[in-house]
Design a protein around this motif. Structure first.
Motif, PDB file in Angstrom:
ATOM      1  N   GLY A 173       0.693  -1.084   0.168  1.00  0.00           N
ATOM      2  CA  GLY A 173       0.000   0.043  -0.196  1.00  0.00           C
ATOM      3  C   GLY A 173       0.904   1.349  -0.001  1.00  0.00           C
ATOM      4  O   GLY A 173       1.658   1.231   0.931  1.00  0.00           O
ATOM      5  N   ALA A 174       0.644   2.211  -1.111  1.00  0.00           N
ATOM      6  CA  ALA A 174       1.355   3.293  -1.164  1.00  0.00           C
ATOM      7  C   ALA A 174       0.546   4.696  -0.303  1.00  0.00           C
ATOM      8  O   ALA A 174      -0.625   4.323  -0.166  1.00  0.00           O
ATOM      9  CB  ALA A 174       1.513   3.906  -2.350  1.00  0.00           C
ATOM     10  N   GLN A 175       1.137   5.659  -0.055  1.00  0.00           N
ATOM     11  CA  GLN A 175       0.601   6.909   0.571  1.00  0.00           C
ATOM     12  C   GLN A 175      -0.426   7.499  -0.606  1.00  0.00           C
ATOM     13  O   GLN A 175      -0.325   7.085  -1.866  1.00  0.00           O
ATOM     14  CB  GLN A 175       1.552   7.843   1.060  1.00  0.00           C
ATOM     15  CG  GLN A 175       2.784   8.263   0.029  1.00  0.00           C
ATOM     16  CD  GLN A 175       3.509   9.387   0.465  1.00  0.00           C
ATOM     17  OE1 GLN A 175       3.072  10.338   1.103  1.00  0.00           O
ATOM     18  NE2 GLN A 175       4.587   9.316   0.266  1.00  0.00           N
ATOM     19  N   GLY A 193      11.114   2.455   4.152  1.00  0.00           N
ATOM     20  CA  GLY A 193      10.660   3.726   3.097  1.00  0.00           C
ATOM     21  C   GLY A 193      10.030   4.929   3.988  1.00  0.00           C
ATOM     22  O   GLY A 193      10.274   6.037   3.797  1.00  0.00           O
ATOM     23  N   ILE A 194       9.310   4.392   4.837  1.00  0.00           N
ATOM     24  CA  ILE A 194       8.845   5.668   5.774  1.00  0.00           C
ATOM     25  C   ILE A 194       9.773   6.582   6.638  1.00  0.00           C
ATOM     26  O   ILE A 194       9.743   7.585   6.657  1.00  0.00           O
ATOM     27  CB  ILE A 194       7.564   4.809   6.832  1.00  0.00           C
ATOM     28  CG1 ILE A 194       6.494   4.394   6.213  1.00  0.00           C
ATOM     29  CG2 ILE A 194       7.349   5.926   8.002  1.00  0.00           C
ATOM     30  CD1 ILE A 194       5.709   3.549   7.128  1.00  0.00           C
ATOM     31  N   VAL A 195      10.813   5.520   7.011  1.00  0.00           N
ATOM     32  CA  VAL A 195      11.813   6.123   7.806  1.00  0.00           C
ATOM     33  C   VAL A 195      12.585   7.210   6.934  1.00  0.00           C
ATOM     34  O   VAL A 195      12.943   8.364   7.245  1.00  0.00           O
ATOM     35  CB  VAL A 195      12.812   5.391   8.504  1.00  0.00           C
ATOM     36  CG1 VAL A 195      14.203   5.884   9.077  1.00  0.00           C
ATOM     37  CG2 VAL A 195      11.989   4.619   9.783  1.00  0.00           C
ATOM     38  N   VAL A 196      13.022   6.795   5.821  1.00  0.00           N
ATOM     39  CA  VAL A 196      13.807   7.406   4.792  1.00  0.00           C
ATOM     40  C   VAL A 196      13.119   8.506   4.341  1.00  0.00           C
ATOM     41  O   VAL A 196      13.532   9.645   4.076  1.00  0.00           O
ATOM     42  CB  VAL A 196      14.203   6.485   3.535  1.00  0.00           C
ATOM     43  CG1 VAL A 196      15.069   7.484   2.520  1.00  0.00           C
ATOM     44  CG2 VAL A 196      15.275   5.447   4.044  1.00  0.00           C
ATOM     45  N   PHE A 197      11.669   8.367   3.872  1.00  0.00           N
ATOM     46  CA  PHE A 197      10.996   9.577   3.567  1.00  0.00           C
ATOM     47  C   PHE A 197      10.977  10.573   4.692  1.00  0.00           C
ATOM     48  O   PHE A 197      10.970  11.884   4.280  1.00  0.00           O
ATOM     49  CB  PHE A 197       9.575   9.116   2.953  1.00  0.00           C
ATOM     50  CG  PHE A 197       8.772  10.140   2.504  1.00  0.00           C
ATOM     51  CD1 PHE A 197       8.633  10.517   1.041  1.00  0.00           C
ATOM     52  CD2 PHE A 197       7.780  10.930   2.986  1.00  0.00           C
ATOM     53  CE1 PHE A 197       8.056  11.446   0.724  1.00  0.00           C
ATOM     54  CE2 PHE A 197       7.115  11.702   2.778  1.00  0.00           C
ATOM     55  CZ  PHE A 197       7.212  12.337   1.447  1.00  0.00           C
ATOM     56  N   PRO A 220      -3.000  -2.302   3.595  1.00  0.00           N
ATOM     57  CA  PRO A 220      -2.639  -2.023   5.070  1.00  0.00           C
ATOM     58  C   PRO A 220      -1.333  -1.051   4.968  1.00  0.00           C
ATOM     59  O   PRO A 220      -1.456  -0.199   6.204  1.00  0.00           O
ATOM     60  CB  PRO A 220      -2.096  -3.434   5.847  1.00  0.00           C
ATOM     61  CG  PRO A 220      -1.947  -4.350   4.489  1.00  0.00           C
ATOM     62  CD  PRO A 220      -2.554  -3.679   3.620  1.00  0.00           C
ATOM     63  N   GLY A 221      -0.642  -1.052   4.197  1.00  0.00           N
ATOM     64  CA  GLY A 221       0.604   0.098   4.152  1.00  0.00           C
ATOM     65  C   GLY A 221       0.105   1.174   4.043  1.00  0.00           C
ATOM     66  O   GLY A 221       0.645   2.367   4.480  1.00  0.00           O
ATOM     67  N   THR A 222      -1.062   1.592   3.410  1.00  0.00           N
ATOM     68  CA  THR A 222      -1.223   2.892   3.163  1.00  0.00           C
ATOM     69  C   THR A 222      -1.731   3.385   4.531  1.00  0.00           C
ATOM     70  O   THR A 222      -1.550   4.586   4.750  1.00  0.00           O
ATOM     71  CB  THR A 222      -2.913   3.025   2.260  1.00  0.00           C
ATOM     72  OG1 THR A 222      -2.359   2.111   0.944  1.00  0.00           O
ATOM     73  CG2 THR A 222      -3.199   4.316   1.765  1.00  0.00           C
ATOM     74  N   LEU A 223      -2.545   2.624   5.427  1.00  0.00           N
ATOM     75  CA  LEU A 223      -2.779   3.008   6.675  1.00  0.00           C
ATOM     76  C   LEU A 223      -1.921   3.523   7.660  1.00  0.00           C
ATOM     77  O   LEU A 223      -1.740   4.299   8.393  1.00  0.00           O
ATOM     78  CB  LEU A 223      -3.605   2.079   7.258  1.00  0.00           C
ATOM     79  CG  LEU A 223      -4.573   2.294   8.790  1.00  0.00           C
ATOM     80  CD1 LEU A 223      -5.179   3.720   8.813  1.00  0.00           C
ATOM     81  CD2 LEU A 223      -5.302   1.031   9.230  1.00  0.00           C
ATOM     82  N   LEU A 245      -0.580   6.741   9.619  1.00  0.00           N
ATOM     83  CA  LEU A 245      -0.627   7.086  10.834  1.00  0.00           C
ATOM     84  C   LEU A 245       0.805   7.418  11.449  1.00  0.00           C
ATOM     85  O   LEU A 245       1.009   7.982  12.533  1.00  0.00           O
ATOM     86  CB  LEU A 245      -1.145   5.375  11.563  1.00  0.00           C
ATOM     87  CG  LEU A 245      -2.749   5.308  11.363  1.00  0.00           C
ATOM     88  CD1 LEU A 245      -2.894   3.885  12.121  1.00  0.00           C
ATOM     89  CD2 LEU A 245      -3.406   6.401  11.927  1.00  0.00           C
ATOM     90  N   THR A 246       1.823   6.972  10.663  1.00  0.00           N
ATOM     91  CA  THR A 246       3.032   7.239  11.328  1.00  0.00           C
ATOM     92  C   THR A 246       3.993   8.247  10.677  1.00  0.00           C
ATOM     93  O   THR A 246       4.795   8.761  11.175  1.00  0.00           O
ATOM     94  CB  THR A 246       4.106   5.722  10.932  1.00  0.00           C
ATOM     95  OG1 THR A 246       4.060   5.433   9.432  1.00  0.00           O
ATOM     96  CG2 THR A 246       3.253   4.665  11.713  1.00  0.00           C
ATOM     97  N   LEU A 247       3.445   8.590   9.336  1.00  0.00           N
ATOM     98  CA  LEU A 247       4.365   9.656   8.775  1.00  0.00           C
ATOM     99  C   LEU A 247       4.504  10.794   9.284  1.00  0.00           C
ATOM    100  O   LEU A 247       5.559  11.639   9.600  1.00  0.00           O
ATOM    101  CB  LEU A 247       4.037   9.787   7.231  1.00  0.00           C
ATOM    102  CG  LEU A 247       4.920  10.289   6.149  1.00  0.00           C
ATOM    103  CD1 LEU A 247       6.172   9.133   6.082  1.00  0.00           C
ATOM    104  CD2 LEU A 247       4.310  10.199   4.815  1.00  0.00           C
ATOM    105  N   GLY A 248       3.382  11.484   9.638  1.00  0.00           N
ATOM    106  CA  GLY A 248       3.329  12.691  10.258  1.00  0.00           C
ATOM    107  C   GLY A 248       3.830  12.727  11.759  1.00  0.00           C
ATOM    108  O   GLY A 248       4.688  13.633  11.959  1.00  0.00           O
TER     109      GLY A 248
END
Length: 223
Positions: free
Chosen positions: A39-41, A118-122, A186-189, A193-196
């Motif tokens: 799942g992507a953003q 990917g979430i951490v690097v972004f 599920p990755g989209t969710l 939830l975690t990016l911000g």
């Protein structure tokens, strides 16, 4: 005059370097999240749908959409900076480069690791760009410009934009096909939830480092 200007040029060069590294990291993070197939953003749901429709790479679409979004800056009275230029071009370039290098894994644990990485690097890349203070990205500028122009809250504008591009991406891609392809999942969710919060933590940690006073080294007292 030259001596006084040199520290300012060095400082500007350092800030520009941080923007280049940060913008490139944003594209790399996007690529890792895409490769995870969990799942992507929301913006990437739209990017991937357009890429498939037009027969071009995701990075090309990322750049094209950013340029299109910049057209909406004019009525919002937003001004681009060096950071805006970097975050318009570099994420798309680095995204395509990483997609060409990193193969899609089959094991769920490997895909989960790619998503988390990917979430951490972004997030780290986004924090670098923001802290450099050389201008917002095209999408962030659209959000802040709408807030400043009409007095809307950041949460309302960001949520509205994310939902709009997600719905548009699903319409273009066909929802069931997007789910089967791993574009939405599920990755989209998890990203939502975690990016911000993660970006916020990174910004706070950096702010603390920059505001922590340096303790002076004790000097020997004269005898």
């Amino acid at each position: 005059m030259i001596t006084k200007a040199r520290p300012q040029l060095v400082k500007l060069a350092w800030r520009l370097f941080r923007v280049i590294v940060g913008a490139s990291a944003m594209g790399a993070g996007l690529a890792l999240m895409i490769r995870a197939h969990l799942g992507a953003q929301p913006w990437d749901v739209l990017h991937l749908a357009l890429a498939k429709m037009l027969g071009v790479s995701p990075g090309t679409v990322i750049i094209g959409v950013a340029l299109l979004v910049l057209l909406f800056w004019w009525p919002l009275r937003q001004r681009p900076g060096l950071g805006t230029v970097a975050t318009t071009i570099l994420p798309g370039v680095s995204c395509d480069a990483v997609l060409a290098i990193v193969p899609p894994p089959d094991a769920l644990i490997a895909r989960t690791a790619l998503l988390a990485g990917g979430i951490v690097v972004f997030s780290a890349g986004t924090a670098l760009v923001i802290l450099a203070g050389l201008g917002p990205g095209a999408r962030d500028g659209l959000m802040t410009g709408a807030c400043a122009r009409w007095g809307w809250s950041v949460r309302a504008v960001r949520t509205g934009l994310e939902l709009t591009v997600l719905i548009l991406g699903l319409i273009l891609a066909d929802p069931m096909q997007a789910i089967r392809a791993g574009t939405v999942g599920p990755g989209t969710l998890a990203i939502a939830l975690t990016l911000g919060p993660l970006i916020g933590v990174l910004l706070k940690q950096r702010a603390k480092r920059e505001t922590t006073p340096v303790q002076a080294t004790p000097q020997a007292q004269p005898s």
